[in-house]
Design an enzyme around this catalytic site. Sequence first.
Site, mmCIF file in Angstrom:
data_model
loop_
_atom_site.group_PDB
_atom_site.id
_atom_site.type_symbol
_atom_site.label_atom_id
_atom_site.label_comp_id
_atom_site.label_asym_id
_atom_site.label_seq_id
_atom_site.Cartn_x
_atom_site.Cartn_y
_atom_site.Cartn_z
ATOM 1 N N ARG A 101 36.474 -12.092 -122.782
ATOM 2 C CA ARG A 101 37.715 -11.405 -122.416
ATOM 3 C C ARG A 101 37.798 -10.052 -123.106
ATOM 4 N NH1 ARG A 101 42.298 -9.398 -125.703
ATOM 5 N NH2 ARG A 101 44.161 -9.374 -124.393
ATOM 6 N N ILE A 102 38.106 -9.037 -122.306
ATOM 7 C CA ILE A 102 38.291 -7.693 -122.831
ATOM 8 C C ILE A 102 39.780 -7.350 -122.747
ATOM 9 C CG2 ILE A 102 37.834 -5.239 -122.338
ATOM 10 C CD1 ILE A 102 34.968 -6.048 -121.573
ATOM 11 N N GLY A 103 40.309 -6.736 -123.789
ATOM 12 C CA GLY A 103 41.722 -6.374 -123.849
ATOM 13 C C GLY A 103 41.934 -4.890 -123.646
ATOM 14 N N ASP A 104 43.038 -4.388 -124.149
ATOM 15 C CA ASP A 104 43.412 -2.993 -123.882
ATOM 16 C C ASP A 104 42.742 -1.977 -124.788
ATOM 17 O OD1 ASP A 104 45.659 -2.123 -126.193
ATOM 18 O OD2 ASP A 104 45.433 -4.279 -125.853
ATOM 19 N N THR A 125 49.347 -1.131 -129.404
ATOM 20 C CA THR A 125 49.107 -2.486 -129.886
ATOM 21 C C THR A 125 50.109 -3.416 -129.231
ATOM 22 O OG1 THR A 125 49.374 -3.918 -131.819
ATOM 23 C CG2 THR A 125 50.458 -1.786 -131.926
ATOM 24 N N GLY A 126 49.717 -4.693 -129.111
ATOM 25 C CA GLY A 126 50.616 -5.657 -128.488
ATOM 26 C C GLY A 126 49.853 -6.516 -127.506
ATOM 27 N N ARG A 127 50.500 -6.915 -126.416
ATOM 28 C CA ARG A 127 49.833 -7.762 -125.425
ATOM 29 C C ARG A 127 48.925 -6.908 -124.536
ATOM 30 N NH1 ARG A 127 51.018 -12.440 -126.373
ATOM 31 N NH2 ARG A 127 53.089 -13.325 -126.655
ATOM 32 N N GLY A 128 47.653 -7.172 -124.681
ATOM 33 C CA GLY A 128 46.665 -6.342 -123.984
ATOM 34 C C GLY A 128 46.912 -6.212 -122.504
ATOM 35 N N THR A 142 46.398 -5.217 -133.387
ATOM 36 C CA THR A 142 45.166 -4.517 -133.631
ATOM 37 C C THR A 142 45.444 -3.566 -134.775
ATOM 38 O OG1 THR A 142 45.871 -2.724 -132.211
ATOM 39 C CG2 THR A 142 44.731 -4.504 -131.162
#
Lengths: 326, 319
Positions: free
Chosen positions: B214-217, B236-239, B186
Amino acid sequence: MGWAIAVHGGAGDIPLSLPPEKRLPREAALRRCLDVGIAALKAHNHPLDVVELVVRELENNPHFNAGKGSVLTTSGTVEMEACIMDGKTMKCGAVSGVSTVVNAISLARLVMDKTPHMYLAFDGAEAFAREQGLETVEMSHFITPENIERLKQAQEAAEFRYFLYTNFSLGLFKLQTVPKDAALADGDSQIGIVGCVAVDSEGNLATATSTGGIVSKMVGRIGDTPIIGAGTYANHLCAVSATGRGEAIIRGTIARDVAAVMEFKGLSLKEAAAYAMNRVPRGNAGLIAVSSTGEVAMLFNTTGMFRACATEDGYSEISIWDSPIE
Amino acid sequence: MGWAIAVHGGAGDIPLSLPPEKRLPREAGLRRCLDVGIAALKAHNHPLDVVELVRELENNPHFNAGKGSVLTTSGTVEMEACIMDGKTMKCGAVSGVSTVVNAISLARLVMDKTPHIYLAFDGAEAFAREQGLETVEMSHFITPENIERLKQAQEADRVQLDYTQPIQKEVPKDAALADGDSQIGTVGCVAVDNEGNLATATSTGGIVNKMVGRIGDTPIIGAGTYANHLCAVSATGRGEAIIRGTIARDVAAVMEFKGLSLKEAAAYVIDQVPRGNAGLVAVSSTGEVAMPFNTTGMFRACATEDGYSEIAIWDSPTK
């Protein structure tokens, strides 16, 4: 050690004068849900299954702001949200913008179990529900006359504020204040949501929360319930489900803070819950929580919170205001 | 004390062999944003206005936000963004945005102009139009590189199925192009002025081949984005890992409840996340900066009032 379970049906400005026809069905529902949860724990069901089961019961009950009985958006529609989390694995699932799925908490469970994601919303959530064969109905199924009335009152109150604002330039009457929870003539304001937390005698923890949101919310508005760490959270220490004003719960990261304070400050569950609640402005929130060692906490800084809990040693309680009713 | 700013363009498996034509435009993008942010802080703009410079990164097709966003499994764009003010703790978030040129500005409007914190999908789009924000056809955001990434991710999924291994649907491996350009992450910015006002902003297209809806972090307060009186954080990274780990909230919580410094707290939190999953940028009210990551690299840049500045991708600063 030992199992423990707590259930809530929403915290808010529940007037002490709440008439019996509003109070009794909810107490009865809490009692029934508690019994369902206790039986499931005694039968050694995993807490994840226990909390899902209990929350489904509350979603199906039209007296609570979740599933059937959900409050309405400003357009008169229903947009439900739910969230479930497993304390041991920290797997979680959340949904928002659900309008036709009978049990949003079960959809959240499927997001957790059957997808690589944690959170699905609106059209994508609805499509997934159908893919998974979950029970869906017309949106009208969820809409009750009481909630149509609450929406009407909320919109009239907002219009009145707007009238004052435009005609009297009263800076006090901000156009965009959080809609006051529309109370029916008898003071029944239906704030909040439903939730359940449970721990078994092996320390497995789970939490589940479900809601229709707030009366007259903007279409697309997401509250605290599906926000991991805000309305819902579990880890190896505790499981938490919060209720109240979504915006305050999100800012305050309430559910996460209970566990964080236990871990980083070495507080007990009850102390940690009190600590987290003290940081929320009065009148805004309540929570239920259980710890891995079977403790229970149920705190609120609102007038009341529909709640019930039970522990393996035989204790049980059903309450709305400060003194337990039983 | 003194102002400080940090910017990131995503953490992930950024190969050391990243070719110049992929590396240089991003470094230039980070450098330009840093300069914009520094100028804004020197001109005494409020950090909330400063971090909205994330718009520059959204407009840059080389980052996974705005133009250049990765695609859903249906080939569409669903952007998310979040902004938070450390002093007031007001915040705004949006998800499922497909036509708004700058999602971060929409998040700002949710914060400033509604009684809510978070709007998504049709409701967010309707609000954007109500507010007169610039909107375009969704195709504006879609780049050839991302069409290719989606294609590769979907082929990788098919390959897994062909081998009939027990398919737990894993998080889609970030579709790496032949040259290893996997475009995780991100964009984000955190800033503090010399009065201790803090702000954070994060924006993203999500992950390649994500399910529609789909919603992420990023829009989850406390996960990808958080600020309070102590610090401002953008992760940032894997949500999914960032959400479980409540990364952004934990940095501040660990500072407060364990008395750690910003750098110690940031390192502590990243250490708790499974390796290869996350990075963050953070500033504290006293002008410290931290930019830890446990992935191969993280596009990042920072500067502080005392004259320090850095632009880096892997462990040693490139400048």
